[in-house]
Design an enzyme around this catalytic site. Structure first.
Site, PDB file in Angstrom:
ATOM      1  N   GLY A 239      61.342   6.337  74.451  1.00 43.51           N
ATOM      2  CA  GLY A 239      61.532   4.887  74.546  1.00 43.51           C
ATOM      3  C   GLY A 239      60.792   4.014  73.569  1.00 43.51           C
ATOM      4  O   GLY A 239      60.975   3.019  73.351  1.00 43.51           O
TER       5      GLY A 239
ATOM      6  N   SER B 150      55.969  -1.992  68.218  1.00 47.67           N
ATOM      7  CA  SER B 150      55.483  -2.745  69.289  1.00 47.67           C
ATOM      8  C   SER B 150      53.987  -2.868  68.996  1.00 47.67           C
ATOM      9  O   SER B 150      53.280  -1.875  69.185  1.00 47.67           O
ATOM     10  CB  SER B 150      55.723  -2.193  70.799  1.00 47.67           C
ATOM     11  OG  SER B 150      55.300  -1.002  70.912  1.00 47.67           O
TER      12      SER B 150
ATOM     13  N   LYS C  24      48.927   3.219  72.938  1.00 49.45           N
ATOM     14  CA  LYS C  24      48.258   3.258  71.389  1.00 49.45           C
ATOM     15  C   LYS C  24      47.729   1.703  71.256  1.00 49.45           C
ATOM     16  O   LYS C  24      46.894   1.544  70.207  1.00 49.45           O
ATOM     17  CB  LYS C  24      49.594   3.582  70.567  1.00 49.45           C
ATOM     18  CG  LYS C  24      50.595   2.461  70.701  1.00 49.45           C
ATOM     19  CD  LYS C  24      51.645   2.639  69.625  1.00 49.45           C
ATOM     20  CE  LYS C  24      52.763   1.689  69.643  1.00 49.45           C
ATOM     21  NZ  LYS C  24      53.905   1.662  68.919  1.00 49.45           N
TER      22      LYS C  24
ATOM     23  N   LYS D 237      43.667   6.619  63.579  1.00 51.88           N
ATOM     24  CA  LYS D 237      42.489   6.181  64.428  1.00 51.88           C
ATOM     25  C   LYS D 237      41.892   7.236  64.980  1.00 51.88           C
ATOM     26  O   LYS D 237      40.696   7.140  65.492  1.00 51.88           O
ATOM     27  CB  LYS D 237      43.201   5.037  65.363  1.00 51.88           C
ATOM     28  CG  LYS D 237      43.486   3.660  64.626  1.00 51.88           C
ATOM     29  CD  LYS D 237      44.159   3.009  65.937  1.00 51.88           C
ATOM     30  CE  LYS D 237      44.856   1.717  65.131  1.00 51.88           C
ATOM     31  NZ  LYS D 237      45.919   1.751  64.095  1.00 51.88           N
TER      32      LYS D 237
ATOM     33  N   ASN E  68      49.682   2.886  60.497  1.00 52.74           N
ATOM     34  CA  ASN E  68      50.399   2.038  61.250  1.00 52.74           C
ATOM     35  C   ASN E  68      51.724   2.079  60.785  1.00 52.74           C
ATOM     36  O   ASN E  68      51.843   2.277  59.367  1.00 52.74           O
ATOM     37  CB  ASN E  68      49.846   0.390  60.955  1.00 52.74           C
ATOM     38  CG  ASN E  68      48.413   0.314  61.508  1.00 52.74           C
ATOM     39  OD1 ASN E  68      48.413  -0.045  62.502  1.00 52.74           O
ATOM     40  ND2 ASN E  68      47.575   0.591  60.846  1.00 52.74           N
TER      41      ASN E  68
ATOM     42  N   SER F  45      59.165   4.700  81.347  1.00 55.08           N
ATOM     43  CA  SER F  45      59.530   3.437  81.444  1.00 55.08           C
ATOM     44  C   SER F  45      60.876   3.582  81.889  1.00 55.08           C
ATOM     45  O   SER F  45      61.910   3.905  80.847  1.00 55.08           O
ATOM     46  CB  SER F  45      59.058   2.489  80.132  1.00 55.08           C
ATOM     47  OG  SER F  45      59.974   1.205  80.171  1.00 55.08           O
ATOM     48  N   GLU F  46      61.426   2.831  82.915  1.00 55.14           N
ATOM     49  CA  GLU F  46      62.805   3.116  83.086  1.00 55.14           C
ATOM     50  C   GLU F  46      63.696   2.339  82.290  1.00 55.14           C
ATOM     51  O   GLU F  46      64.736   2.778  81.537  1.00 55.14           O
ATOM     52  CB  GLU F  46      63.233   2.470  84.496  1.00 55.14           C
ATOM     53  CG  GLU F  46      64.659   2.427  84.926  1.00 55.14           C
ATOM     54  CD  GLU F  46      64.618   1.818  86.255  1.00 55.14           C
ATOM     55  OE1 GLU F  46      65.762   2.175  86.933  1.00 55.14           O
ATOM     56  OE2 GLU F  46      63.798   0.860  86.653  1.00 55.14           O
TER      57      GLU F  46
ATOM     58  N   VAL G 248      50.939  -5.975  63.607  1.00 57.45           N
ATOM     59  CA  VAL G 248      50.615  -7.300  63.020  1.00 57.45           C
ATOM     60  C   VAL G 248      52.137  -7.813  62.436  1.00 57.45           C
ATOM     61  O   VAL G 248      52.243  -9.341  62.802  1.00 57.45           O
ATOM     62  CB  VAL G 248      49.764  -7.447  61.992  1.00 57.45           C
ATOM     63  CG1 VAL G 248      48.523  -6.974  62.802  1.00 57.45           C
ATOM     64  CG2 VAL G 248      50.185  -6.439  60.899  1.00 57.45           C
TER      65      VAL G 248
ATOM     66  N   GLU H 101      37.965  -2.107  67.073  1.00 60.26           N
ATOM     67  CA  GLU H 101      38.752  -2.312  65.932  1.00 60.26           C
ATOM     68  C   GLU H 101      37.851  -2.050  64.751  1.00 60.26           C
ATOM     69  O   GLU H 101      36.780  -2.553  64.741  1.00 60.26           O
ATOM     70  CB  GLU H 101      39.308  -3.678  65.767  1.00 60.26           C
ATOM     71  CG  GLU H 101      40.412  -3.735  64.679  1.00 60.26           C
ATOM     72  CD  GLU H 101      41.289  -5.168  64.850  1.00 60.26           C
ATOM     73  OE1 GLU H 101      42.349  -5.129  64.479  1.00 60.26           O
ATOM     74  OE2 GLU H 101      40.942  -6.030  64.834  1.00 60.26           O
TER      75      GLU H 101
END
Length: 636
Positions: free
Chosen positions: A295, A460, A372, A414, A455, A320-321, A463, A557
């Site tokens: 999802g 979700s 993440k 990363k 990226n 996650s439902e 930026v 970061e």
């Protein structure tokens, strides 16, 4: 009187035009004789039977050819061409009828040509006049109402630009005042009444016409070309909207609904490489496939692309439902002949995973389940490491126990010399798969592959959605540092390359995707502000609309992301995929470390967790002390 006529029903309007055409044809017939004889009496109206015959033979032909089906406000050259054909056919029938009835003796032949010309002018012209009145003079007419519409410039005077201008003509939102095109042969010409200008004149056109929006109508242009255009427009105080690519325009027709905001991918300018279909099919077609984290941003796109390759079964594994419900609903609505199984589960539950893998005889796993978001994982070390690292280990062991053929880990840039726990956990996950691959070499058919990339646009927590929301709210737009850069790739392209890389090479390989050139986040923010028609508020422009605030680097970061730990990289058969040659830890040693790490996680011993990461993840250099919320609460 005009409004009352326009408010008539469609059938009554058609009747009105029929009556008009009857009268018009009689008058045209009389006038053609009058012009021929140079006598308004037309030889004492000796040919009056011909006058009456004209509408008798013409009206049925007009009806048959659909002259009365045309909607006047939308009438165009096709309807006028229909009128010309109908009048021509009617005049031929009229001429034959006059001959059969014995009228041809007194009807000069030149009258037929005069009658044809006058009829086209009157019958066709009347419809164009009616259209002009309806659109421009009637109080509710579209073009009269459009006097207050937003003025726009169309960038591109090709086929798409012309179709867009035609669509805008009938819309109430915009009115096109000029074309802009790079083609010097078109510059200076009028296209449907709209002049074509050079791109160098955009500034003057914007000021002259008060334009606030530019519509890009160059769907066939390369992404690099589109980026160059967008770069030029981003320094002008105009909003930029665009048409999608040609493949997204159904039937090649353009409508106002096709106009949308500029795709952020156009700002990158990097062309997507056509996927290798053999690599896409290799681990999917006719096979049972499971996607963990189904999802999420990458997981859901992997599911969409896996489904297109025709697997026998697609298993969606998600904790996650709501996320699972959403992707299941989306994929099921496609109506493809693939069995879709939705499983609520956690990758930490190895026993549950093994049962699922065996039940559906899974051949390929795409492991996208991960936490993440860097600052969140920095504040929740234990949860992040358990999910990202231990979850990967559990899933890999379940894959081995269930004799899965292919296991593909979705990793991240990363993981390279990480400065945060999220990146360290992903690099440790790679080390686990490398060690397991080496341990099982020659004794198992399971092939482990890791794919590392940067990226993705629109995911979700990225930026792009954040900037859009901040601009929508009037700012400020927040950038962590003036010099921060990131690699970007579209979600569909990333998912496609993950699938292709997962079909390559031997077990234990780490693949790196070619992310193109890094993007400076400050420049990206400024472009996004400018492309909405707003201006950046700064020292040079204190009266601007949106301010950019620099908030400082967040916990963990980095200023610059990397894709390789070392310089040892090999090319592959795919131009966008490289194979990294990097250090690994033998399983005999790593297994002991994993047990120690798991015990430290169970004890919530944050200091030992950090020490284990520091000792075993190459290049891990945290920028600060331990930030975990529970650790900070327990530490005086």
């Amino acid at each position: 009187m005009l409004p009352s006529i326009l408010n008539l029903s469609r059938n009554k309007k058609r009747t009105l035009f029929v009556v008009f055409d009857i009268v018009a044809l009689i008058m045209c017939c009389w006038l053609s004789f009058a012009l021929r004889y140079e006598d308004w009496g037309a030889n004492n109206f000796a040919h009056w039977p011909s006058y009456l015959l004209a509408p008798i033979v013409s009206i049925p032909i007009f009806v048959r050819l659909g002259l009365y089906r045309a909607v006047i406000r939308y009438i165009g050259y096709k309807a006028l061409w229909t009128a010309v054909k109908a009048i021509t056919l009617a005049l031929l029938v009229w001429a034959v009828a006059t001959y059969i009835l014995g009228l041809s003796v007194t009807v000069p032949r030149s009258v037929i040509f005069i009658f044809w010309f006058i009829s086209i002018v009157v019958v066709g012209g009347a419809r164009m006049v009616a259209r002009w009145v309806i659109l421009h003079q009637f109080p509710g007419g579209e073009q009269k109402a459009k006097l207050d519409s937003e003025r726009v410039i169309i960038y591109g005077a090709g086929a798409s630009g012309r179709q867009l201008a035609e669509a805008l003509y009938h819309s109430k939102e915009f009115i096109a005042v000029a074309y802009v095109d790079d083609n010097s042969k078109l510059q200076g010409l009028d296209v449907n009444g709209i002049c074509v200008y050079s791109p160098d004149e955009i500034d003057l056109l914007v000021e002259k016409y008060g334009v606030k929006t530019v519509l890009l109508a160059i769907p066939s242009a390369s992404r690099q070309r589109r980026r160059n255009v967008v770069d030029k427009l981003s320094v002008i105080a105009v909003k930029v909207l665009t048409l999608p690519g040609l493949t997204d325009l159904a039937g090649g027709k353009v409508s106002v609904s096709d106009v949308r905001e500029v795709d952020i991918a156009d700002l990158l300018g990097r062309e997507e490489v056509r996927p290798n279909q053999e690599l896409l099919d290799a681990c999917i077609q006719g096979k049972s496939v499971l996607v963990t984290g189904a999802g999420g941003s990458i997981g859901s796109e992997l599911c969409r692309q896996v489904l297109k390759q025709g697997p026998s079964v697609l298993v969606l594994y998600e904790m996650s439902e709501f996320a699972l419900y959403s992707i299941d609903k989306e994929l099921s609505s496609l109506g493809l002949d693939v069995e879709i199984i939705s499983i609520l589960g956690n990758v930490l539950d190895g026993q549950h995973l093994t049962m699922v893998l065996r039940e559906y005889n899974v051949n390929t796993i795409y492991h996208a389940a991960a936490y993440k978001h860097v600052p969140l994982v920095e504040n929740n070390n234990v949860a992040g490491i358990r999910n990202n690292l231990i979850g990967t280990w559990r899933t890999a062991e379940a894959a081995l126990e269930s004799k899965v053929n292919n296991f593909v880990l979705v990793s991240t840039d990363k993981a390279v010399r990480p400065t945060n726990v999220m990146g360290a956990s992903k690099r440790f996950s790679e080390l686990v798969l490398q060690a397991i691959s080496d341990r099982e070499h020659g004794s198992s058919n399971t092939r482990f592959t890791m794919v590392r990339f940067g990226n993705v646009l629109g995911s979700s927590g990225s930026v792009i959605p954040l900037f859009k929301e901040q601009i929508k709210q009037g700012g400020p737009v927040t950038v962590t540092h003036r010099d921060i850069t990131r690699y970007f790739m579209t979600i569909p392209e990333a998912a496609s390359l993950v699938i292709q890389a997962g079909s390559m090479g031997a077990t234990g390989d780490v693949y790196v995707l070619d992310m193109g050139e890094p993007v400076k986040i400050e420049n990206l923010a400024k472009q996004m502000v400018n492309l909405t028609g707003l201006s950046v508020k700064d020292a040079d422009n204190p009266n601007g609309d949106i301010e950019i605030q620099y908030t400082g680097l967040r916990d963990g970061e980095k200023l610059y992301e990397e894709l390789l730990i070392g310089d040892n990289v090999l090319s592959t058969d795919h131009p966008m995929i490289m194979r990294a040659q990097e250090e690994m830890i033998e399983w005999n040693e790593l297994s002991i470390i994993l047990v120690q790490l798991q015990q430290a996680l169970d004890r919530y011993d944050h200091q030992e967790i950090r020490d284990i990461l520091l000792d075993n993840v190459s290049g891990y250099r945290p920028q600060h002390g331990i930030k975990d919320i529970l650790y900070s609460q327990r530490t005086p």
